[in-house]
Write a protein that holds these residues in place. Sequence first.
Motif, short mmCIF file in Angstrom:
data_model
loop_
_atom_site.label_atom_id
_atom_site.label_comp_id
_atom_site.label_asym_id
_atom_site.label_seq_id
_atom_site.Cartn_x
_atom_site.Cartn_y
_atom_site.Cartn_z
N GLY A 57 -2.22 -4.49 3.35
CA GLY A 57 -1.16 -3.94 2.50
C GLY A 57 -0.23 -3.02 3.29
O GLY A 57 -0.42 -2.82 4.49
N PRO A 58 0.76 -2.47 2.61
CA PRO A 58 1.74 -1.63 3.32
C PRO A 58 1.19 -0.25 3.69
O PRO A 58 0.12 0.14 3.21
CB PRO A 58 2.85 -1.46 2.26
CG PRO A 58 2.12 -1.58 0.94
CD PRO A 58 1.00 -2.55 1.16
N VAL A 59 1.93 0.45 4.53
CA VAL A 59 1.59 1.85 4.83
C VAL A 59 2.75 2.71 4.33
O VAL A 59 3.90 2.48 4.70
CB VAL A 59 1.36 2.08 6.34
CG1 VAL A 59 1.04 3.55 6.62
CG2 VAL A 59 0.22 1.19 6.87
N HIS A 60 2.44 3.65 3.47
CA HIS A 60 3.46 4.59 3.00
C HIS A 60 3.15 5.99 3.51
O HIS A 60 2.01 6.27 3.94
CB HIS A 60 3.52 4.59 1.46
CG HIS A 60 4.23 3.40 0.91
ND1 HIS A 60 3.58 2.20 0.67
CD2 HIS A 60 5.53 3.21 0.58
CE1 HIS A 60 4.46 1.32 0.22
NE2 HIS A 60 5.65 1.90 0.15
N GLY A 61 4.13 6.84 3.46
CA GLY A 61 3.91 8.24 3.87
C GLY A 61 4.37 9.15 2.74
O GLY A 61 5.41 8.90 2.12
#
Length: 303
Positions: free
Chosen positions: A250-254
Amino acid sequence: MIQSHPRISKAVIPAAGLGTRFLPATKATPKEMLPVVDKPAIQYVVEEAVAAGLDDVLMVTGRNKRPLEDHFDRNYELESALEKKGDADRLAKVQESSDLATIHYVRQGDPRGLGHAVLCAAPHVGDEPFAVLLGDDLIDPRDPLLRRMIEVQEQHGGSVVALMEVAPEQIHLYGSAAVETTEDSDVVRVSGLVEKPEAADAPSNYAIIGRYVLDPAVFGVLRQTEPGRGGEIQLTDALQQLAADEKIGGPVHGVVFKGRRYDTGDRGDYLRAIVRLACEREDLGPEFRTWLRRYVTEEMQER
Ligand code: UTP
Protein backbone atom coordinates in the motif's frame (compact mmCIF):
# COMPACT_ATOMS: atom_id res chain seq x y z
CA MET A 1 -11.83 5.52 0.56
CA ILE A 2 -12.35 3.82 3.94
CA GLN A 3 -10.85 0.35 3.93
CA SER A 4 -11.82 -2.33 6.40
CA HIS A 5 -9.07 -3.95 8.40
CA PRO A 6 -8.52 -4.82 12.06
CA ARG A 7 -8.27 -2.03 14.61
CA ILE A 8 -4.62 -1.27 15.32
CA SER A 9 -3.86 -2.51 18.83
CA LYS A 10 -0.16 -3.38 18.87
CA ALA A 11 2.69 -1.04 19.67
CA VAL A 12 6.33 -1.96 19.16
CA ILE A 13 8.90 0.05 21.14
CA PRO A 14 12.52 -0.48 20.03
CA ALA A 15 14.79 0.16 23.00
CA ALA A 16 17.85 -1.92 22.15
CA GLY A 17 20.18 0.72 20.69
CA LEU A 18 23.64 1.31 22.10
CA GLY A 19 22.97 4.94 22.99
CA THR A 20 26.55 5.95 22.20
CA ARG A 21 25.71 9.67 22.14
CA PHE A 22 25.02 9.46 25.86
CA LEU A 23 28.07 7.58 27.09
CA PRO A 24 29.14 7.01 29.79
CA ALA A 25 25.61 7.27 31.28
CA THR A 26 24.45 4.52 28.95
CA LYS A 27 27.32 2.12 29.59
CA ALA A 28 25.23 -0.05 31.92
CA THR A 29 21.79 1.60 31.61
CA PRO A 30 19.63 1.83 28.51
CA LYS A 31 19.22 5.45 27.39
CA GLU A 32 15.47 4.91 27.48
CA MET A 33 15.76 4.62 31.28
CA LEU A 34 17.33 8.06 31.75
CA PRO A 35 14.96 10.15 33.87
CA VAL A 36 13.12 13.08 32.35
CA VAL A 37 12.37 15.02 35.55
CA ASP A 38 11.36 11.98 37.66
CA LYS A 39 10.13 9.40 35.16
CA PRO A 40 12.26 7.36 32.76
CA ALA A 41 11.84 8.49 29.15
CA ILE A 42 10.37 5.14 28.16
CA GLN A 43 7.45 5.50 30.57
CA TYR A 44 6.26 8.61 28.71
CA VAL A 45 6.41 6.56 25.49
CA VAL A 46 4.39 3.66 26.92
CA GLU A 47 1.86 6.15 28.31
CA GLU A 48 1.53 7.66 24.84
CA ALA A 49 0.87 4.24 23.28
CA VAL A 50 -1.78 3.46 25.88
CA ALA A 51 -3.42 6.89 25.41
CA ALA A 52 -3.68 6.15 21.67
CA GLY A 53 -5.58 2.93 22.44
CA LEU A 54 -2.67 0.54 21.89
CA ASP A 55 -2.99 -1.94 24.72
CA ASP A 56 -0.56 -4.58 23.50
CA VAL A 57 3.00 -3.31 23.88
CA LEU A 58 6.08 -5.18 22.71
CA MET A 59 9.42 -3.80 23.80
CA VAL A 60 12.51 -4.73 21.82
CA THR A 61 15.33 -4.81 24.36
CA GLY A 62 19.04 -5.44 24.22
CA ARG A 63 21.96 -6.23 26.43
CA ASN A 64 20.87 -4.00 29.35
CA LYS A 65 17.26 -5.10 29.39
CA ARG A 66 16.93 -5.72 33.13
CA PRO A 67 16.19 -2.12 34.24
CA LEU A 68 13.50 -1.82 31.55
CA GLU A 69 11.75 -5.02 32.59
CA ASP A 70 12.07 -4.20 36.29
CA HIS A 71 10.61 -0.74 35.81
CA PHE A 72 7.40 -2.08 34.32
CA ASP A 73 7.16 -4.93 36.85
CA ARG A 74 5.94 -4.94 40.47
CA ASN A 75 8.46 -4.13 43.20
CA TYR A 76 6.92 -5.74 46.28
CA GLU A 77 9.74 -4.78 48.64
CA LEU A 78 9.47 -1.09 47.80
CA GLU A 79 5.69 -1.19 47.77
CA SER A 80 5.48 -2.77 51.22
CA ALA A 81 8.03 -0.29 52.64
CA LEU A 82 5.94 2.63 51.33
CA GLU A 83 2.73 1.02 52.59
CA LYS A 84 4.22 0.67 56.08
CA LYS A 85 5.18 4.34 56.02
CA GLY A 86 1.69 5.26 54.85
CA ASP A 87 3.19 7.08 51.84
CA ALA A 88 0.23 6.64 49.48
CA ASP A 89 1.45 9.20 46.90
CA ARG A 90 4.77 7.53 46.29
CA LEU A 91 3.17 4.09 46.41
CA ALA A 92 0.84 5.16 43.59
CA LYS A 93 3.84 6.39 41.59
CA VAL A 94 5.62 3.06 42.01
CA GLN A 95 2.54 1.09 40.98
CA GLU A 96 1.69 3.35 38.02
CA SER A 97 4.31 1.89 35.69
CA SER A 98 3.43 -1.75 36.42
CA ASP A 99 -0.31 -1.14 35.99
CA LEU A 100 0.07 0.77 32.73
CA ALA A 101 -0.15 -1.99 30.12
CA THR A 102 0.68 -5.60 29.46
CA ILE A 103 4.20 -5.43 28.16
CA HIS A 104 5.84 -8.21 26.19
CA TYR A 105 9.57 -8.37 25.53
CA VAL A 106 11.70 -9.65 22.71
CA ARG A 107 15.45 -9.53 22.64
CA GLN A 108 17.43 -8.13 19.74
CA GLY A 109 20.65 -10.14 20.06
CA ASP A 110 22.88 -7.70 18.20
CA PRO A 111 21.87 -4.07 17.73
CA ARG A 112 21.92 -4.32 13.94
CA GLY A 113 19.82 -1.22 13.40
CA LEU A 114 16.27 0.05 13.82
CA GLY A 115 15.02 -1.99 10.85
CA HIS A 116 16.39 -5.14 12.43
CA ALA A 117 14.81 -4.21 15.80
CA VAL A 118 11.41 -3.87 14.08
CA LEU A 119 11.91 -7.19 12.32
CA CYS A 120 12.38 -8.86 15.74
CA ALA A 121 8.72 -7.94 16.39
CA ALA A 122 7.39 -9.91 13.40
CA PRO A 123 6.36 -13.12 15.24
CA HIS A 124 4.47 -11.09 17.87
CA VAL A 125 2.79 -8.69 15.45
CA GLY A 126 1.69 -11.23 12.85
CA ASP A 127 -0.25 -10.03 9.83
CA GLU A 128 -1.81 -6.78 10.99
CA PRO A 129 -0.87 -3.10 10.86
CA PHE A 130 0.99 -1.93 13.97
CA ALA A 131 2.56 1.14 15.49
CA VAL A 132 6.25 1.75 16.23
CA LEU A 133 7.27 4.29 18.87
CA LEU A 134 10.97 4.94 19.35
CA GLY A 135 11.78 4.58 23.02
CA ASP A 136 13.98 7.69 23.14
CA ASP A 137 11.64 10.05 21.30
CA LEU A 138 9.16 12.02 23.43
CA ILE A 139 6.04 13.58 21.99
CA ASP A 140 4.31 15.99 24.33
CA PRO A 141 0.99 14.39 25.39
CA ARG A 142 -0.77 17.70 24.72
CA ASP A 143 0.11 17.41 21.03
CA PRO A 144 -1.32 14.00 20.13
CA LEU A 145 0.24 12.59 17.01
CA LEU A 146 -0.22 8.84 17.09
CA ARG A 147 -4.01 8.93 17.12
CA ARG A 148 -3.97 11.09 13.98
CA MET A 149 -1.52 8.67 12.31
CA ILE A 150 -3.78 5.71 13.08
CA GLU A 151 -6.73 7.64 11.62
CA VAL A 152 -4.76 8.33 8.43
CA GLN A 153 -3.73 4.67 8.18
CA GLU A 154 -7.37 3.61 8.58
CA GLN A 155 -8.34 6.02 5.83
CA HIS A 156 -5.64 5.21 3.27
CA GLY A 157 -4.27 1.81 4.29
CA GLY A 158 -0.55 1.17 3.81
CA SER A 159 1.94 2.82 6.15
CA VAL A 160 2.18 6.22 7.81
CA VAL A 161 5.28 8.04 9.03
CA ALA A 162 5.54 11.12 11.25
CA LEU A 163 7.28 14.09 9.64
CA MET A 164 8.58 17.30 11.11
CA GLU A 165 10.00 20.25 9.21
CA VAL A 166 13.59 20.92 10.31
CA ALA A 167 16.23 23.49 9.31
CA PRO A 168 18.26 22.39 6.22
CA GLU A 169 21.42 22.11 8.33
CA GLN A 170 19.65 19.58 10.59
CA ILE A 171 18.33 17.20 7.91
CA HIS A 172 21.51 15.09 7.84
CA LEU A 173 20.52 13.82 11.30
CA TYR A 174 17.24 12.32 10.06
CA GLY A 175 15.56 10.39 7.27
CA SER A 176 14.24 12.86 4.70
CA ALA A 177 11.02 12.42 2.69
CA ALA A 178 10.04 13.41 -0.85
CA VAL A 179 6.40 14.43 -0.53
CA GLU A 180 3.30 15.43 -2.46
CA THR A 181 0.41 17.34 -0.92
CA THR A 182 -3.00 15.75 -0.30
CA GLU A 183 -6.38 17.33 0.36
CA ASP A 184 -5.65 17.25 4.12
CA SER A 185 -3.26 20.03 5.07
CA ASP A 186 -1.49 17.89 7.71
CA VAL A 187 -1.10 14.82 5.46
CA VAL A 188 1.34 14.28 2.59
CA ARG A 189 1.92 11.40 0.25
CA VAL A 190 5.49 10.09 0.57
CA SER A 191 7.07 9.20 -2.77
CA GLY A 192 10.61 8.52 -1.55
CA LEU A 193 12.84 8.48 1.51
CA VAL A 194 16.55 8.92 2.11
CA GLU A 195 18.32 8.12 5.41
CA LYS A 196 20.47 10.94 6.81
CA PRO A 197 21.26 12.78 3.54
CA GLU A 198 23.57 15.77 3.16
CA ALA A 199 21.48 18.97 2.92
CA ALA A 200 22.19 19.24 -0.82
CA ASP A 201 20.88 15.71 -1.51
CA ALA A 202 17.81 15.88 0.75
CA PRO A 203 14.51 15.66 -1.14
CA SER A 204 12.91 18.02 1.40
CA ASN A 205 13.26 19.42 4.91
CA TYR A 206 10.64 16.98 6.14
CA ALA A 207 12.40 14.75 8.67
CA ILE A 208 11.07 11.39 9.82
CA ILE A 209 10.60 11.37 13.58
CA GLY A 210 10.09 8.38 15.87
CA ARG A 211 6.48 7.36 15.26
CA TYR A 212 5.31 4.97 12.55
CA VAL A 213 2.16 3.03 11.70
CA LEU A 214 3.25 0.20 9.46
CA ASP A 215 1.71 -2.33 7.14
CA PRO A 216 2.98 -5.84 8.02
CA ALA A 217 4.42 -6.09 4.48
CA VAL A 218 7.34 -4.14 5.95
CA PHE A 219 8.61 -7.38 7.53
CA GLY A 220 9.05 -9.08 4.15
CA VAL A 221 10.93 -6.03 2.87
CA LEU A 222 13.12 -5.84 5.99
CA ARG A 223 14.13 -9.48 5.57
CA GLN A 224 15.56 -8.51 2.17
CA THR A 225 17.05 -5.18 3.25
CA GLU A 226 20.84 -5.10 3.22
CA PRO A 227 22.68 -3.08 5.86
CA GLY A 228 22.72 0.55 4.77
CA ARG A 229 24.06 3.73 6.37
CA GLY A 230 26.34 2.99 9.33
CA GLY A 231 26.29 -0.72 8.48
CA GLU A 232 22.82 -0.97 10.07
CA ILE A 233 19.56 -2.35 8.68
CA GLN A 234 17.63 0.87 8.26
CA LEU A 235 13.87 1.10 8.63
CA THR A 236 13.97 4.09 6.28
CA ASP A 237 15.43 1.92 3.50
CA ALA A 238 12.55 -0.57 3.86
CA LEU A 239 10.02 2.26 3.85
CA GLN A 240 11.65 3.63 0.70
CA GLN A 241 10.91 0.26 -0.96
CA LEU A 242 7.28 0.47 0.16
CA ALA A 243 6.97 4.06 -1.08
CA ALA A 244 8.53 3.14 -4.43
CA ASP A 245 6.16 0.24 -5.10
CA GLU A 246 2.66 0.56 -3.71
CA LYS A 247 1.88 -3.01 -4.72
CA ILE A 248 4.06 -4.35 -1.89
CA GLY A 249 2.16 -2.94 1.07
CA GLY A 250 0.00 0.00 0.00
CA PRO A 251 0.95 3.68 -0.07
CA VAL A 252 3.12 5.56 2.41
CA HIS A 253 1.68 8.75 3.86
CA GLY A 254 3.19 11.25 6.25
CA VAL A 255 1.48 13.19 9.03
CA VAL A 256 3.15 16.57 9.45
CA PHE A 257 3.71 17.20 13.14
CA LYS A 258 4.02 20.75 14.45
CA GLY A 259 3.94 20.01 18.18
CA ARG A 260 6.53 19.57 20.89
CA ARG A 261 8.97 16.69 20.57
CA TYR A 262 12.24 15.80 22.28
CA ASP A 263 14.92 13.36 21.21
CA THR A 264 16.11 12.22 24.63
CA GLY A 265 18.99 10.31 23.01
CA ASP A 266 20.54 13.70 22.19
CA ARG A 267 22.11 15.46 25.16
CA GLY A 268 20.98 18.98 24.22
CA ASP A 269 17.40 17.93 23.53
CA TYR A 270 17.38 15.86 26.71
CA LEU A 271 18.31 18.92 28.76
CA ARG A 272 15.67 21.04 27.01
CA ALA A 273 13.02 18.38 27.70
CA ILE A 274 13.83 18.35 31.41
CA VAL A 275 13.84 22.15 31.76
CA ARG A 276 10.59 22.53 29.85
CA LEU A 277 8.71 19.73 31.55
CA ALA A 278 9.99 20.76 34.99
CA CYS A 279 8.84 24.36 34.39
CA GLU A 280 5.37 23.10 33.50
CA ARG A 281 4.97 20.79 36.48
CA GLU A 282 2.51 21.97 39.13
CA ASP A 283 4.57 20.60 42.00
CA LEU A 284 8.06 21.64 40.87
CA GLY A 285 7.35 24.40 38.35
CA PRO A 286 6.80 27.53 40.51
CA GLU A 287 10.05 27.18 42.48
CA PHE A 288 12.05 25.94 39.50
CA ARG A 289 10.88 28.79 37.24
CA THR A 290 11.85 31.38 39.86
CA TRP A 291 15.31 29.84 40.13
CA LEU A 292 15.67 29.54 36.36
CA ARG A 293 14.69 33.16 35.76
CA ARG A 294 17.27 34.33 38.28
CA TYR A 295 19.92 32.00 36.87
CA VAL A 296 19.37 33.14 33.27
CA THR A 297 19.43 36.83 34.26
CA GLU A 298 22.70 36.40 36.17
CA GLU A 299 24.20 34.35 33.31
CA MET A 300 23.32 37.07 30.79
CA GLN A 301 24.98 39.74 32.93
CA GLU A 302 28.17 37.71 33.21
CA ARG A 303 28.49 37.15 29.47
P1 UTP B 1 19.19 5.59 17.48
O1 UTP B 1 19.32 5.88 16.07
O2 UTP B 1 19.04 6.74 18.40
O3 UTP B 1 20.45 4.66 17.85
O4 UTP B 1 17.98 4.59 17.69
P2 UTP B 1 21.23 4.31 19.17
O5 UTP B 1 22.26 3.35 18.72
O6 UTP B 1 20.36 3.82 20.29
O7 UTP B 1 21.85 5.69 19.68
P3 UTP B 1 23.25 6.38 19.42
O8 UTP B 1 23.14 7.04 18.09
O9 UTP B 1 24.32 5.30 19.49
O10 UTP B 1 23.38 7.37 20.54
C1 UTP B 1 16.63 4.98 17.64
C2 UTP B 1 15.80 4.01 18.46
O11 UTP B 1 15.93 2.68 17.93
C3 UTP B 1 16.41 1.80 18.91
C4 UTP B 1 17.08 2.67 19.97
O12 UTP B 1 17.04 2.03 21.24
C5 UTP B 1 16.24 3.92 19.92
O13 UTP B 1 15.08 3.83 20.74
N1 UTP B 1 17.35 0.83 18.26
C6 UTP B 1 18.36 1.27 17.46
C7 UTP B 1 17.19 -0.52 18.50
O14 UTP B 1 16.27 -0.94 19.24
N2 UTP B 1 18.07 -1.40 17.92
C8 UTP B 1 19.07 -0.98 17.11
O15 UTP B 1 19.82 -1.85 16.61
C9 UTP B 1 19.23 0.39 16.88
